[in-house]
Design a protein around this motif. Structure first.
Motif, short mmCIF file in Angstrom:
data_model
loop_
_atom_site.label_atom_id
_atom_site.label_comp_id
_atom_site.label_asym_id
_atom_site.label_seq_id
_atom_site.Cartn_x
_atom_site.Cartn_y
_atom_site.Cartn_z
N MET A 179 67.84 -32.57 29.13
CA MET A 179 68.98 -33.17 28.44
C MET A 179 68.58 -34.48 27.80
SD MET A 179 71.24 -30.91 28.89
CE MET A 179 72.67 -31.72 28.27
N ARG A 180 69.07 -34.68 26.57
CA ARG A 180 68.87 -35.94 25.89
C ARG A 180 70.07 -36.18 25.00
NH1 ARG A 180 68.01 -35.23 20.57
NH2 ARG A 180 67.05 -33.34 19.83
N GLU A 181 70.23 -37.40 24.58
CA GLU A 181 71.32 -37.75 23.69
C GLU A 181 71.00 -37.23 22.28
OE1 GLU A 181 74.28 -39.38 24.31
OE2 GLU A 181 73.69 -39.09 26.40
N LEU A 182 72.02 -36.76 21.59
CA LEU A 182 71.85 -36.33 20.21
C LEU A 182 71.83 -37.54 19.29
CD1 LEU A 182 74.38 -33.35 20.03
CD2 LEU A 182 71.91 -33.22 20.29
N THR A 183 71.03 -37.45 18.25
CA THR A 183 71.01 -38.53 17.26
C THR A 183 72.28 -38.40 16.42
OG1 THR A 183 69.91 -37.21 15.56
CG2 THR A 183 68.48 -38.40 17.13
N GLU A 184 72.59 -39.44 15.66
CA GLU A 184 73.76 -39.40 14.79
C GLU A 184 73.63 -38.28 13.75
OE1 GLU A 184 76.65 -41.01 15.27
OE2 GLU A 184 75.66 -41.68 17.11
N ASP A 185 72.43 -38.08 13.21
CA ASP A 185 72.21 -37.00 12.24
C ASP A 185 72.47 -35.64 12.87
OD1 ASP A 185 71.58 -38.64 10.12
OD2 ASP A 185 69.41 -38.42 10.34
N GLU A 186 72.00 -35.44 14.12
CA GLU A 186 72.22 -34.17 14.80
C GLU A 186 73.71 -33.94 15.05
OE1 GLU A 186 68.07 -33.67 17.32
OE2 GLU A 186 69.61 -35.04 18.09
N LYS A 187 74.42 -35.00 15.43
CA LYS A 187 75.87 -34.88 15.65
C LYS A 187 76.57 -34.50 14.35
CE LYS A 187 76.03 -38.24 19.40
NZ LYS A 187 76.46 -39.59 19.79
N LEU A 188 76.14 -35.10 13.24
CA LEU A 188 76.74 -34.78 11.94
C LEU A 188 76.48 -33.32 11.59
CD1 LEU A 188 78.14 -35.55 9.31
CD2 LEU A 188 75.92 -36.35 8.46
N TRP A 189 75.23 -32.86 11.76
CA TRP A 189 74.88 -31.46 11.47
C TRP A 189 75.75 -30.50 12.30
CZ3 TRP A 189 71.60 -28.85 8.18
CH2 TRP A 189 70.79 -29.63 7.37
N LEU A 190 75.89 -30.79 13.59
CA LEU A 190 76.70 -29.93 14.46
C LEU A 190 78.16 -29.93 14.05
CD1 LEU A 190 75.13 -30.65 17.96
CD2 LEU A 190 75.04 -28.50 16.67
N SER A 191 78.65 -31.09 13.67
CA SER A 191 80.04 -31.21 13.23
C SER A 191 80.28 -30.37 11.98
CB SER A 191 80.37 -32.67 12.96
OG SER A 191 81.63 -32.78 12.36
#
Length: 107
Positions: free
Chosen positions: A71-83
């Motif tokens: 487990m690791r924290e998602l980067t802001e870019d990854e969160k945007l992509w998932l959103s």
């Protein structure tokens, strides 16, 4: 995080019996299952032996297929992509995946 309770219940073992098997106190097993205290490496290995699983599986880092899930924290870019991805239709997700595959193959 730990799968101690799940594995113990699957084997139909009480907390008291598990504690006795690995040389720990009943209270320690209770605390581990509640997530209040983390077991030492010695007990993690003993638990893995009792449950006949890997320590990574016991710790929740590995699934049934042997895949490691760190487990690791998602980067802001990854969160945007998932959103953005979560808002796409089935057809759009297929198109997006095809496009991403195309881009990554171009390197």
């Amino acid at each position: 995080m730990y799968r101690i309770r799940q594995l113990r219940e699957e084997k139909n073992i009480s907390q008291r019996a598990l504690a006795k098997l690995i040389g720990a106190s009943n209270k320690a097993v209770n605390f581990w299952e509640a997530g209040t205290v983390e077991p030492s490496a010695k007990f993690i290995c003993a638990l893995a032996d009792v449950f006949e699983c890997t320590t990574d599986y016991l710790l929740g880092r590995e699934d049934d297929l042997g895949n490691v899930n760190v487990m690791r924290e998602l980067t802001e870019d990854e969160k945007l992509w998932l959103s953005l991805y979560s808002k796409l239709s089935k057809k759009q997700t297929e198109e997006a995946l095809n496009y991403v595959n195309y881009i990554s193959a171009k390197k």
